[in-house]
Design a protein around this motif. Structure first.
Motif, PDB file in Angstrom:
ATOM      1  N   LEU A  84      41.705  32.624  28.076  1.00 26.38           N
ATOM      2  CA  LEU A  84      42.130  33.501  29.162  1.00 26.38           C
ATOM      3  C   LEU A  84      41.006  33.725  30.163  1.00 26.38           C
ATOM      4  CD1 LEU A  84      44.158  36.117  27.101  1.00 26.38           C
ATOM      5  CD2 LEU A  84      45.088  34.526  28.787  1.00 26.38           C
ATOM      6  N   ASP A  85      39.784  33.830  29.647  1.00 27.11           N
ATOM      7  CA  ASP A  85      38.630  33.994  30.518  1.00 27.11           C
ATOM      8  C   ASP A  85      38.447  32.750  31.387  1.00 27.11           C
ATOM      9  OD1 ASP A  85      36.401  35.477  31.455  1.00 27.11           O
ATOM     10  OD2 ASP A  85      35.077  34.199  30.274  1.00 27.11           O
ATOM     11  N   THR A  86      38.609  31.571  30.782  1.00 26.13           N
ATOM     12  CA  THR A  86      38.506  30.319  31.536  1.00 26.13           C
ATOM     13  C   THR A  86      39.583  30.239  32.600  1.00 26.13           C
ATOM     14  OG1 THR A  86      37.591  29.180  29.606  1.00 26.13           O
ATOM     15  CG2 THR A  86      38.526  27.800  31.350  1.00 26.13           C
ATOM     16  N   LEU A  87      40.799  30.605  32.236  1.00 24.86           N
ATOM     17  CA  LEU A  87      41.914  30.558  33.185  1.00 24.86           C
ATOM     18  C   LEU A  87      41.672  31.508  34.346  1.00 24.86           C
ATOM     19  CD1 LEU A  87      44.670  29.284  33.729  1.00 24.86           C
ATOM     20  CD2 LEU A  87      45.708  31.159  32.459  1.00 24.86           C
ATOM     21  N   ASN A  88      41.124  32.665  34.063  1.00 26.41           N
ATOM     22  CA  ASN A  88      40.808  33.626  35.115  1.00 26.41           C
ATOM     23  C   ASN A  88      39.750  33.073  36.059  1.00 26.41           C
ATOM     24  OD1 ASN A  88      41.058  36.318  36.289  1.00 26.41           O
ATOM     25  ND2 ASN A  88      38.999  36.663  35.535  1.00 26.41           N
ATOM     26  N   ASP A  89      38.732  32.373  35.491  1.00 25.58           N
ATOM     27  CA  ASP A  89      37.704  31.757  36.326  1.00 25.58           C
ATOM     28  C   ASP A  89      38.297  30.686  37.231  1.00 25.58           C
ATOM     29  OD1 ASP A  89      35.750  33.332  35.222  1.00 25.58           O
ATOM     30  OD2 ASP A  89      35.115  31.849  33.739  1.00 25.58           O
ATOM     31  N   ILE A  90      39.192  29.874  36.678  1.00 26.72           N
ATOM     32  CA  ILE A  90      39.797  28.786  37.452  1.00 26.72           C
ATOM     33  C   ILE A  90      40.628  29.337  38.598  1.00 26.72           C
ATOM     34  CG2 ILE A  90      41.463  26.887  37.344  1.00 26.72           C
ATOM     35  CD1 ILE A  90      40.553  26.456  34.442  1.00 26.72           C
ATOM     36  N   ASN A  91      41.326  30.442  38.374  1.00 25.92           N
ATOM     37  CA  ASN A  91      42.178  31.029  39.407  1.00 25.92           C
ATOM     38  C   ASN A  91      41.386  31.772  40.473  1.00 25.92           C
ATOM     39  OD1 ASN A  91      44.674  30.147  38.468  1.00 25.92           O
ATOM     40  ND2 ASN A  91      44.827  31.817  36.999  1.00 25.92           N
ATOM     41  N   ASN A  92      40.095  31.988  40.206  1.00 21.87           N
ATOM     42  CA  ASN A  92      39.262  32.700  41.167  1.00 21.87           C
ATOM     43  C   ASN A  92      39.038  31.830  42.401  1.00 21.87           C
ATOM     44  OD1 ASN A  92      37.003  33.982  42.519  1.00 21.87           O
ATOM     45  ND2 ASN A  92      36.669  35.097  40.613  1.00 21.87           N
ATOM     46  N   PRO A  93      39.210  32.394  43.624  1.00 22.03           N
ATOM     47  CA  PRO A  93      38.989  31.589  44.838  1.00 22.03           C
ATOM     48  C   PRO A  93      37.580  31.020  44.940  1.00 22.03           C
ATOM     49  CG  PRO A  93      40.120  33.639  45.366  1.00 22.03           C
ATOM     50  CD  PRO A  93      39.698  33.746  43.932  1.00 22.03           C
ATOM     51  N   THR A  94      36.611  31.648  44.271  1.00 19.29           N
ATOM     52  CA  THR A  94      35.228  31.168  44.346  1.00 19.29           C
ATOM     53  C   THR A  94      34.916  30.131  43.277  1.00 19.29           C
ATOM     54  OG1 THR A  94      34.465  32.984  42.909  1.00 19.29           O
ATOM     55  CG2 THR A  94      34.480  33.390  45.277  1.00 19.29           C
ATOM     56  N   TYR A  96      44.084  38.645  44.249  1.00 23.80           N
ATOM     57  CA  TYR A  96      43.358  39.259  43.123  1.00 23.80           C
ATOM     58  C   TYR A  96      44.290  40.147  42.297  1.00 23.80           C
ATOM     59  CZ  TYR A  96      38.613  37.801  44.364  1.00 23.80           C
ATOM     60  OH  TYR A  96      37.481  37.068  44.607  1.00 23.80           O
ATOM     61  N   GLU A  97      45.110  40.933  42.977  1.00 27.68           N
ATOM     62  CA  GLU A  97      46.003  41.831  42.250  1.00 27.68           C
ATOM     63  C   GLU A  97      47.055  41.051  41.472  1.00 27.68           C
ATOM     64  OE1 GLU A  97      47.631  44.704  44.879  1.00 27.68           O
ATOM     65  OE2 GLU A  97      45.719  45.745  45.180  1.00 27.68           O
ATOM     66  N   TRP A  98      47.548  39.967  42.076  1.00 24.88           N
ATOM     67  CA  TRP A  98      48.514  39.115  41.368  1.00 24.88           C
ATOM     68  C   TRP A  98      47.877  38.506  40.119  1.00 24.88           C
ATOM     69  CZ3 TRP A  98      48.439  33.767  40.497  1.00 24.88           C
ATOM     70  CH2 TRP A  98      49.626  33.247  39.954  1.00 24.88           C
ATOM     71  N   ARG A  99      46.635  38.035  40.257  1.00 21.85           N
ATOM     72  CA  ARG A  99      45.956  37.459  39.089  1.00 21.85           C
ATOM     73  C   ARG A  99      45.670  38.515  38.030  1.00 21.85           C
ATOM     74  NH1 ARG A  99      42.655  35.154  42.734  1.00 21.85           N
ATOM     75  NH2 ARG A  99      40.883  36.308  41.926  1.00 21.85           N
ATOM     76  N   ARG A 100      45.325  39.732  38.480  1.00 19.02           N
ATOM     77  CA  ARG A 100      45.055  40.800  37.518  1.00 19.02           C
ATOM     78  C   ARG A 100      46.313  41.131  36.715  1.00 19.02           C
ATOM     79  NH1 ARG A 100      46.071  45.958  37.949  1.00 19.02           N
ATOM     80  NH2 ARG A 100      46.397  45.846  40.211  1.00 19.02           N
ATOM     81  N   LYS A 101      47.460  41.241  37.415  1.00 17.33           N
ATOM     82  CA  LYS A 101      48.716  41.512  36.721  1.00 17.33           C
ATOM     83  C   LYS A 101      49.072  40.364  35.782  1.00 17.33           C
ATOM     84  CE  LYS A 101      50.625  44.379  40.429  1.00 17.33           C
ATOM     85  NZ  LYS A 101      51.665  44.462  41.489  1.00 17.33           N
ATOM     86  N   GLU A 102      48.852  39.145  36.271  1.00 17.29           N
ATOM     87  CA  GLU A 102      49.157  37.970  35.450  1.00 17.29           C
ATOM     88  C   GLU A 102      48.266  37.939  34.213  1.00 17.29           C
ATOM     89  OE1 GLU A 102      48.294  33.998  37.062  1.00 17.29           O
ATOM     90  OE2 GLU A 102      50.441  33.624  36.884  1.00 17.29           O
ATOM     91  N   MET A 103      46.977  38.287  34.418  1.00 16.02           N
ATOM     92  CA  MET A 103      46.036  38.303  33.309  1.00 16.02           C
ATOM     93  C   MET A 103      46.444  39.363  32.289  1.00 16.02           C
ATOM     94  SD  MET A 103      43.226  36.703  32.487  1.00 16.02           S
ATOM     95  CE  MET A 103      41.788  36.840  31.428  1.00 16.02           C
ATOM     96  N   THR A 104      46.859  40.512  32.777  1.00 19.00           N
ATOM     97  CA  THR A 104      47.296  41.577  31.869  1.00 19.00           C
ATOM     98  C   THR A 104      48.513  41.142  31.068  1.00 19.00           C
ATOM     99  OG1 THR A 104      46.477  43.236  33.429  1.00 19.00           O
ATOM    100  CG2 THR A 104      48.020  43.983  31.757  1.00 19.00           C
ATOM    101  N   GLN A 105      49.450  40.482  31.742  1.00 18.45           N
ATOM    102  CA  GLN A 105      50.644  39.985  31.046  1.00 18.45           C
ATOM    103  C   GLN A 105      50.266  38.934  30.006  1.00 18.45           C
ATOM    104  OE1 GLN A 105      53.090  38.622  34.262  1.00 18.45           O
ATOM    105  NE2 GLN A 105      53.733  40.671  34.876  1.00 18.45           N
ATOM    106  N   ASP A 106      49.338  38.053  30.394  1.00 18.03           N
ATOM    107  CA  ASP A 106      48.885  37.034  29.446  1.00 18.03           C
ATOM    108  C   ASP A 106      48.271  37.666  28.195  1.00 18.03           C
ATOM    109  OD1 ASP A 106      49.714  35.006  31.055  1.00 18.03           O
ATOM    110  OD2 ASP A 106      47.746  34.616  31.924  1.00 18.03           O
TER     111      ASP A 106
END
Length: 347
Positions: free
Chosen positions: A185-195, A127-137
């Motif tokens: 970006l919202d779609t990408l975040n959803d796809i990266n979500n484990p759920t 989650y933290e890796w995705r959050r940092k990645e999302m922020t960078q994006d």
């Protein structure tokens, strides 16, 4: 009081009580059976026998209590060590430490709890890796349109430019680009979500492809791009219709950016053994070898007239893989580009 001391006291009190109870029974029964014997001068004999029993019992109890206390402390320490380790592990997680290890690996309830904490650590790290990645994006993607809008507004404010309809329209287009960008970006975040899950239902694939073309018909007509279809309408497969439309939309839009006016996009659907392939070919300006290799990477943009966000094709690849399929591309400069999407008929 420390937890291991409490456990040691509980063990010591319980075992001491049992020891005293058993000793009392032995003393009583020993005295009772001695009284049953008809011995001359039995009173003095019984007195000395009772005294010997009591002294033996007292010495035994004293020594056993010492042994019980020491063993209770050792047992309590052994029992509470993994619990303390898990507690320390949890506290480190709260402090923000990640990628930790637990030495207690025995397959018991405590070991299972440790395994769950390790999984929690992995999930939090993800989650933290995705959050940092999302922020960078967000920082990377939003910076350019915001800079463009700011430059336009500064020019209007300073009187360098006049706010003509064309220039205002350019600002609106940058704002629209921002809106699309946030959606991607919202779609990408959803796809990266484990759920993240896709809803698989059986659909006629040819019909879904045709619907995707119809949705882009106005843009295709505006750019005078011809679309040719060669679709096997007997193919039915389990797919997420919404996500397949998104896949096709991204690929066709990519082709539209590269195709010159009056160009052609050719889409073919064919069946293989247990799978089907969608081929999207255009006769546009094509891509060089570097672009072909990196087009599915996050934030990659080719050095041509393509003005996308740099994450659309990343989303496409992840959605194809979520269906259990794979996507590849072949392209040549000034000749054209071909995307190959291969997906299983059923999953």
């Amino acid at each position: 009081m420390k937890f291991n001391i409490k456990v040691a006291l509980i063990i010591a009190i319980f075992t001491s009580c049992m020891l005293l109870f058993i000793t009392a029974i032995l003393l009583y029964k020993g005295h009772e059976h001695l009284m049953m014997l008809h011995i001359t001068d039995s009173e003095e004999l019984i007195h000395h026998f009772d005294l010997a029993l009591r002294e033996t019992a007292l010495w035994s109890i004293g020594l056993l209590i010492i042994v019980i206390l020491i063993s209770s402390l050792l047992i309590a320490k052994a029992l509470t060590r993994p619990i303390q380790e898990l507690n320390h592990f949890a506290l480190r997680l709260v402090r923000g430490d990640r990628n930790l290890n637990i030495s207690y690996t025995i397959n018991d309830p405590i070991g299972q709890l440790g395994h769950s904490l390790i999984k929690l650590d992995e999930t939090l790290s993800s989650y933290e890796w995705r959050r940092k990645e999302m922020t960078q994006d967000l920082a990377h993607e939003i910076r350019n349109p915001l800079a463009s809008i700011k430059s336009y507004l500064s020019a209007f404010e300073d009187g360098v430019w006049e706010a003509t309809p064309d220039r205002l329209q350019a600002c609106v287009e940058e704002i629209d680009r921002l809106i699309i960008l946030v959606g991607e970006l919202d779609t990408l975040n959803d796809i990266n979500n484990p759920t993240f899950k896709i809803i698989m239902k059986e659909h006629p694939i040819a019909s879904l492809i045709e619907k995707s073309i119809i949705a882009l018909a106005s843009e295709l007509l505006e750019k005078d791009i011809h679309v040719k279809l060669d679709l096997d309408k007997t193919i039915y497969a389990k797919v997420d219709a919404l996500r397949l439309n998104q896949i096709l939309h991204n690929i066709i839009k990519n082709s539209m950016y590269h195709v010159q006016k009056e160009g052609t996009i050719f889409i073919k659907l064919l069946k293989n053994n247990g799978s089907y392939t969608i081929i999207v070919h255009d006769n546009g300006i094509g891509m060089d070898e570097e672009t072909s290799q990196k087009i599915f990477l996050r934030n990659y943009r080719a050095k041509n007239r393509y003005t996308g966000s740099g994450i659309g094709m990343t989303i496409t690849k992840k959605l194809v893989e979520a269906h259990g399929g794979n996507i590849s591309v072949k392209s040549e400069k000034d000749i054209g580009t071909t995307f190959y999407i291969q997906m299983p008929i059923s999953t």
